[in-house]
Design a protein around this motif. Structure first.
Motif, short mmCIF file in Angstrom:
data_model
loop_
_atom_site.label_atom_id
_atom_site.label_comp_id
_atom_site.label_asym_id
_atom_site.label_seq_id
_atom_site.Cartn_x
_atom_site.Cartn_y
_atom_site.Cartn_z
N UNK A 250 0.84 -1.20 0.00
CA UNK A 250 0.00 0.00 0.00
C UNK A 250 0.87 1.25 0.00
N UNK A 251 1.95 1.23 0.79
CA UNK A 251 2.89 2.35 0.78
C UNK A 251 3.56 2.46 -0.58
N UNK A 252 3.85 1.34 -1.21
CA UNK A 252 4.46 1.33 -2.53
C UNK A 252 3.57 2.03 -3.56
N UNK A 253 2.28 1.76 -3.52
CA UNK A 253 1.35 2.40 -4.45
C UNK A 253 1.35 3.92 -4.26
N UNK A 254 1.52 4.34 -3.01
CA UNK A 254 1.45 5.78 -2.70
C UNK A 254 2.73 6.51 -3.08
N UNK A 255 3.90 5.92 -2.76
CA UNK A 255 5.14 6.66 -2.96
C UNK A 255 6.28 5.82 -3.51
N UNK A 256 5.96 4.67 -4.08
CA UNK A 256 7.00 3.82 -4.64
C UNK A 256 7.65 2.94 -3.57
N UNK A 257 8.47 2.00 -4.03
CA UNK A 257 9.11 1.08 -3.07
C UNK A 257 10.30 1.77 -2.43
N UNK A 258 10.25 1.95 -1.13
CA UNK A 258 11.30 2.67 -0.41
C UNK A 258 11.95 1.82 0.67
N UNK A 259 11.71 0.50 0.64
CA UNK A 259 12.16 -0.35 1.74
C UNK A 259 13.42 -1.15 1.42
N UNK A 260 13.98 -0.98 0.23
CA UNK A 260 15.24 -1.65 -0.07
C UNK A 260 15.08 -2.94 -0.83
N UNK A 261 16.21 -3.41 -1.36
CA UNK A 261 16.24 -4.58 -2.24
C UNK A 261 15.88 -5.86 -1.50
N UNK A 262 16.56 -6.13 -0.40
CA UNK A 262 16.36 -7.40 0.30
C UNK A 262 14.98 -7.47 0.95
N UNK B 7 12.29 -1.45 -8.08
CA UNK B 7 12.63 -0.26 -8.84
C UNK B 7 11.71 0.80 -8.29
N UNK B 8 10.86 1.34 -9.14
CA UNK B 8 9.78 2.17 -8.63
C UNK B 8 8.78 1.34 -7.84
N UNK B 9 8.67 0.06 -8.23
CA UNK B 9 7.80 -0.88 -7.52
C UNK B 9 8.57 -2.17 -7.27
N UNK B 10 8.12 -2.93 -6.29
CA UNK B 10 8.71 -4.23 -6.00
C UNK B 10 7.96 -5.26 -6.83
N UNK B 11 8.56 -5.70 -7.94
CA UNK B 11 7.86 -6.54 -8.91
C UNK B 11 8.79 -7.63 -9.42
N UNK B 12 8.24 -8.67 -10.06
CA UNK B 12 9.08 -9.71 -10.63
C UNK B 12 9.98 -9.16 -11.74
N UNK B 13 11.21 -9.62 -11.77
CA UNK B 13 12.16 -9.17 -12.77
C UNK B 13 12.08 -10.07 -14.01
N UNK B 14 12.35 -9.49 -15.17
CA UNK B 14 12.37 -10.23 -16.44
C UNK B 14 13.79 -10.47 -16.93
N UNK B 15 14.78 -10.36 -16.05
CA UNK B 15 16.16 -10.59 -16.45
C UNK B 15 16.35 -12.04 -16.90
N UNK B 16 17.12 -12.26 -17.98
CA UNK B 16 17.29 -13.63 -18.50
C UNK B 16 17.87 -14.59 -17.48
N UNK B 17 18.75 -14.13 -16.61
CA UNK B 17 19.37 -15.02 -15.64
C UNK B 17 18.38 -15.50 -14.57
N UNK B 18 17.26 -14.78 -14.42
CA UNK B 18 16.23 -15.17 -13.45
C UNK B 18 15.09 -15.94 -14.08
N UNK B 19 15.23 -16.28 -15.35
CA UNK B 19 14.15 -16.97 -16.06
C UNK B 19 13.78 -18.31 -15.42
N UNK B 20 14.76 -19.16 -15.02
CA UNK B 20 14.38 -20.44 -14.37
C UNK B 20 13.57 -20.23 -13.10
N UNK B 21 13.93 -19.21 -12.30
CA UNK B 21 13.18 -18.93 -11.08
C UNK B 21 11.77 -18.45 -11.40
N UNK B 22 11.63 -17.63 -12.44
CA UNK B 22 10.32 -17.14 -12.85
C UNK B 22 9.43 -18.28 -13.31
N UNK B 23 10.00 -19.19 -14.08
CA UNK B 23 9.24 -20.35 -14.55
C UNK B 23 8.83 -21.23 -13.37
#
Length: 290
Positions: free
Chosen positions: A93-105, A163-179
């Motif tokens: 909910x905070x992310x929708x209001x002002x973006x993801x501000x809580x860090x990567x991990x 990034x601006x939001x905490x969302x699934x990444x489309x990086x090729x190296x993460x493709x097996x995890x996404x699948x």
């Protein structure tokens, strides 16, 4: 050549940009940004309150669920999971209001917990369908399935990138995890309930309808099965296994958003339903006493 270039005009030729295909426009988030924020805030508050209320009632009045299906151990695990799930929604909910501000991990942890709560509940609901006469063994099995559900959320945590939001990444190296994440979600909320439902029908046909016990906790699958199908279609689209138009992609974007929003409702709808049934049983038991 310099004189030729200066005097040359392109008026008789279309611009190159006009020949290129225009990108598809996805307007779901822009159109429903206020509704999304209101839904997340409402689900956070009601989900937390209803889940905690159910947990307290289970602790103070365990007799209401003794020898009943669903039992108190199953409902306690589900109320714990929905409490954690509702808590994670506050950060989104905070992310929708002002973006993801809580860090990567913390993005990875939050999305991992969110999906872990769902997977844990899905496995607990399916595992409790098998009748086990010994209460301690049944409780141990459900607890193990609850923990396994959180382990199944590892792919969801691995592909989470802020990034601006905490969302699934489309990086090729993460493709097996996404699948893997898509397959786990599909297996728990579409394939598993479908297989068990077919097994229930087959056993009922052979006169063994008590071999699989299904109750109101199976409503969880109704809340999240549409989103599992939407994830599958989205993954097929990413893998170029579906030929689609911009209109199809835009409709799929709406399907993803609406189905996820519908699934989120479970975090307060189910605890409220179970709490109401428990209170009703208490009134009925008191009314039946001389």
């Amino acid at each position: 050549m310099s004189n030729f270039t200066e005097n040359y005009t392109y008026e008789e030729y279309p611009y190159v940009d006009d020949l290129l295909p225009q990108p598809c426009q996805f307007t779901f988030c822009v159109s429903f940004i206020r509704s999304i924020l209101a839904l997340l805030v409402l689900a956070t508050i009601l989900g937390f309150l209803c889940s905690v209320a159910l947990g307290v009632t289970l602790a103070k009045c365990p007799h209401l669920w003794d020898r009943r299906h669903p039992g108190k151990h199953k409902l306690f695990l589900m109320s714990a999971a929905t409490t954690i799930f509702a808590t994670t929604l506050a950060f989104f909910a905070v992310e929708v209001k002002q973006g993801w501000v809580f860090g990567y991990h913390f993005c990875q942890v939050t999305r991992g917990l969110k999906h872990g709560c769902l997977f844990a509940q899905g496995l607990v609901v399916a595992g409790s369908a098998c009748p086990i006469s010994w209460d301690h063994l049944r409780s141990l099995l459900l607890a193990m399935l609850w923990i396994v559900g959180f382990l199944c959320a590892t792919p969801a945590a691995m592909i989470s990138t802020p990034g601006d939001v905490c969302a699934p990444s489309l990086k090729p190296e993460l493709h097996p995890w996404s699948l893997a994440h898509t397959l786990v979600f599909l297996a728990i909320f579409a394939i598993l309930p479908l297989v068990m439902l077919l097994a229930k029908v087959a056993l009922t046909w052979h006169g063994k309808n008590k071999c699989l016990q299904m109750d109101l906790t199976w409503l969880l699958y109704i809340f999240w099965s549409p989103y599992a199908i939407a994830l599958l279609l989205d993954k097929l689209l990413q893998e170029n296994l579906l030929t689609s138009t911009c209109h199809f992609q835009e409709c799929l974007d709406y399907f993803l958003g609406i189905s996820e929003g519908f699934g989120i409702l479970h975090c307060f709808a189910l605890p409220l339903l179970f709490l109401g049934l428990g209170l009703r049983r208490q009134r009925t038991s008191k009314a039946g006493r001389p």
